[in-house]
Design a protein around this motif. Sequence first.
Motif, PDB file in Angstrom:
ATOM      1  N   VAL A   1       0.809  -1.213   0.000  1.00 40.83           N
ATOM      2  CA  VAL A   1       0.000   0.000   0.000  1.00 40.83           C
ATOM      3  C   VAL A   1       0.848   1.270   0.000  1.00 40.83           C
ATOM      4  N   ASN A   2       2.131   1.122   0.270  1.00 38.18           N
ATOM      5  CA  ASN A   2       3.047   2.275   0.243  1.00 38.18           C
ATOM      6  C   ASN A   2       3.517   2.619  -1.173  1.00 38.18           C
ATOM      7  N   TYR A   3       3.112   1.825  -2.146  1.00 37.03           N
ATOM      8  CA  TYR A   3       3.546   2.032  -3.524  1.00 37.03           C
ATOM      9  C   TYR A   3       2.358   2.384  -4.417  1.00 37.03           C
ATOM     10  N   LEU A   4       2.647   2.795  -5.636  1.00 33.02           N
ATOM     11  CA  LEU A   4       1.625   3.198  -6.601  1.00 33.02           C
ATOM     12  C   LEU A   4       1.320   2.051  -7.561  1.00 33.02           C
ATOM     13  N   THR A   5       0.039   1.900  -7.895  1.00 34.56           N
ATOM     14  CA  THR A   5      -0.357   0.854  -8.832  1.00 34.56           C
ATOM     15  C   THR A   5      -1.458   1.365  -9.750  1.00 34.56           C
ATOM     16  N   SER A   6      -1.822   0.553 -10.715  1.00 32.05           N
ATOM     17  CA  SER A   6      -2.854   0.926 -11.676  1.00 32.05           C
ATOM     18  C   SER A   6      -3.542  -0.316 -12.215  1.00 32.05           C
TER      19      SER A   6
ATOM     20  N   ILE B   1      -9.784  -4.668  -8.507  1.00 30.02           N
ATOM     21  CA  ILE B   1      -9.871  -3.338  -7.902  1.00 30.02           C
ATOM     22  C   ILE B   1     -10.475  -3.387  -6.495  1.00 30.02           C
ATOM     23  N   PRO B   2     -11.594  -4.097  -6.267  1.00 32.18           N
ATOM     24  CA  PRO B   2     -12.142  -4.158  -4.901  1.00 32.18           C
ATOM     25  C   PRO B   2     -11.157  -4.717  -3.878  1.00 32.18           C
ATOM     26  N   MET B   3     -10.343  -5.701  -4.304  1.00 35.64           N
ATOM     27  CA  MET B   3      -9.368  -6.264  -3.389  1.00 35.64           C
ATOM     28  C   MET B   3      -8.327  -5.223  -3.002  1.00 35.64           C
ATOM     29  N   LEU B   4      -7.836  -4.460  -3.983  1.00 37.16           N
ATOM     30  CA  LEU B   4      -6.873  -3.408  -3.690  1.00 37.16           C
ATOM     31  C   LEU B   4      -7.473  -2.371  -2.742  1.00 37.16           C
ATOM     32  N   GLU B   5      -8.714  -1.973  -3.017  1.00 37.56           N
ATOM     33  CA  GLU B   5      -9.358  -0.963  -2.173  1.00 37.56           C
ATOM     34  C   GLU B   5      -9.603  -1.479  -0.762  1.00 37.56           C
ATOM     35  N   SER B   6      -9.884  -2.761  -0.641  1.00 32.39           N
ATOM     36  CA  SER B   6     -10.100  -3.325   0.696  1.00 32.39           C
ATOM     37  C   SER B   6      -8.826  -3.343   1.530  1.00 32.39           C
TER      38      SER B   6
ATOM     39  N   GLY C   1      -6.612  -0.833   1.433  1.00 30.37           N
ATOM     40  CA  GLY C   1      -6.164   0.532   1.694  1.00 30.37           C
ATOM     41  C   GLY C   1      -5.771   1.358   0.502  1.00 30.37           C
ATOM     42  N   PHE C   2      -5.884   0.808  -0.705  1.00 28.71           N
ATOM     43  CA  PHE C   2      -5.569   1.596  -1.891  1.00 28.71           C
ATOM     44  C   PHE C   2      -6.719   2.561  -2.180  1.00 28.71           C
ATOM     45  N   ILE C   3      -6.378   3.790  -2.537  1.00 30.83           N
ATOM     46  CA  ILE C   3      -7.360   4.837  -2.773  1.00 30.83           C
ATOM     47  C   ILE C   3      -7.184   5.375  -4.186  1.00 30.83           C
ATOM     48  N   ARG C   4      -8.289   5.455  -4.908  1.00 28.79           N
ATOM     49  CA  ARG C   4      -8.247   5.922  -6.286  1.00 28.79           C
ATOM     50  C   ARG C   4      -7.690   7.348  -6.365  1.00 28.79           C
ATOM     51  N   ASN C   5      -6.860   7.535  -7.373  1.00 28.20           N
ATOM     52  CA  ASN C   5      -6.224   8.828  -7.640  1.00 28.20           C
ATOM     53  C   ASN C   5      -5.207   9.244  -6.578  1.00 28.20           C
ATOM     54  N   GLN C   6      -4.913   8.333  -5.641  1.00 32.25           N
ATOM     55  CA  GLN C   6      -3.828   8.585  -4.678  1.00 32.25           C
ATOM     56  C   GLN C   6      -2.710   7.571  -4.895  1.00 32.25           C
ATOM     57  N   ASN C   7      -3.012   6.295  -4.631  1.00 32.26           N
ATOM     58  CA  ASN C   7      -2.023   5.263  -4.934  1.00 32.26           C
ATOM     59  C   ASN C   7      -2.578   4.192  -5.876  1.00 32.26           C
ATOM     60  N   LEU C   8      -3.810   4.419  -6.383  1.00 31.51           N
ATOM     61  CA  LEU C   8      -4.442   3.518  -7.342  1.00 31.51           C
ATOM     62  C   LEU C   8      -4.996   4.347  -8.496  1.00 31.51           C
ATOM     63  N   TYR C   9      -4.451   4.132  -9.693  1.00 33.53           N
ATOM     64  CA  TYR C   9      -4.860   4.898 -10.862  1.00 33.53           C
ATOM     65  C   TYR C   9      -5.643   4.000 -11.817  1.00 33.53           C
ATOM     66  N   ILE C  10      -6.857   4.429 -12.161  1.00 32.38           N
ATOM     67  CA  ILE C  10      -7.736   3.661 -13.030  1.00 32.38           C
ATOM     68  C   ILE C  10      -7.549   4.125 -14.470  1.00 32.38           C
ATOM     69  N   THR C  11      -7.393   3.156 -15.382  1.00 29.08           N
ATOM     70  CA  THR C  11      -7.186   3.464 -16.801  1.00 29.08           C
ATOM     71  C   THR C  11      -8.286   2.822 -17.642  1.00 29.08           C
ATOM     72  N   ASN C  12      -8.228   3.061 -18.942  1.00 36.34           N
ATOM     73  CA  ASN C  12      -9.211   2.488 -19.862  1.00 36.34           C
ATOM     74  C   ASN C  12      -8.811   1.102 -20.366  1.00 36.34           C
ATOM     75  N   GLY C  13      -7.612   0.657 -20.016  1.00 36.84           N
ATOM     76  CA  GLY C  13      -7.176  -0.656 -20.467  1.00 36.84           C
ATOM     77  C   GLY C  13      -5.784  -0.979 -19.962  1.00 36.84           C
ATOM     78  N   PHE C  14      -5.418  -2.266 -20.044  1.00 35.82           N
ATOM     79  CA  PHE C  14      -4.118  -2.692 -19.538  1.00 35.82           C
ATOM     80  C   PHE C  14      -2.966  -2.026 -20.289  1.00 35.82           C
TER      81      PHE C  14
END
Length: 255
Positions: free
Chosen positions: A135-140, A148-153, A155-168
């Motif tokens: 959780v101390n690192y950045l992912t997408s 995504i739900p697993m990451l958020e559960s 402690g990952f927060i969108r637009n902070q350490n979790l970036y959502i894109t339109n595709g891999f």
Amino acid sequence: MGEWARCRRLWICLCIAVGWCQSVAVADNKLIVVAEEMVPYQFHQQGELHGLSIEIIKRLDQLVGQTPAIDIYPWSRAIYLASTRPNTIILGITKTQARLAQFHWVGELPFWDELWIWTRKENLQLTLDDWPQRVNYLTSLPRDDANIPMLESHGFIRNQNLYITNGFSQSIGLLRKGRIDFILSGRHSFAYLLEKMADDHVIVAHSPVVKSAPTPMAIAMNLDSDTELVAAYQAAFAELKQSGELQAIVDKWLD
């Protein structure tokens, strides 16, 4: 033209229009199959579709007596169609807790793509062994990805350490440029994506993500699909599984 003749003509036109609209509605709800391209599950080769899931769905079609079109889309489009369009079958969907009530489930496939951490080669020394460290690192991840739900559960927060894109491809681009630290994805499926993008070994597998139980891959149908059609595909899948034919197809592709 008399009043009666005008009314009669209007009535005929109205009936034709209503019939046309009904025909369009029926055509729009014809049975189709959607998936994303992913070796060895479903992929194009010399202009034709091949793969483990393709062989399974074609066998199910034979048992049910259907010949639906199989269309390959980016994942976000495939999951959108399966979520919103009646009589749509989707291949290679992970059966997560969040999705249980969102689809009719035709059947679970007897394999899963082990979840791994992927990072840049120079980041192999990063400590990513557990969630308090990750959780101390950045992912997408792409929009609508099942992880995504697993990451958020954790402690990952969108637009902070979790970036959502339109595709891999976009998420991979962020990783290649060093704008994120890792990506969470399947061992086999992500390796195929890298191969398809001609990645020059900049991105490598770091370590597996240990979970209490694997999330099964499955075949599912839109929740508003014809109930008799759903039951027919579920029965055909059960027959394929009980006969051992399902396992034989899996072994053929994953042995």
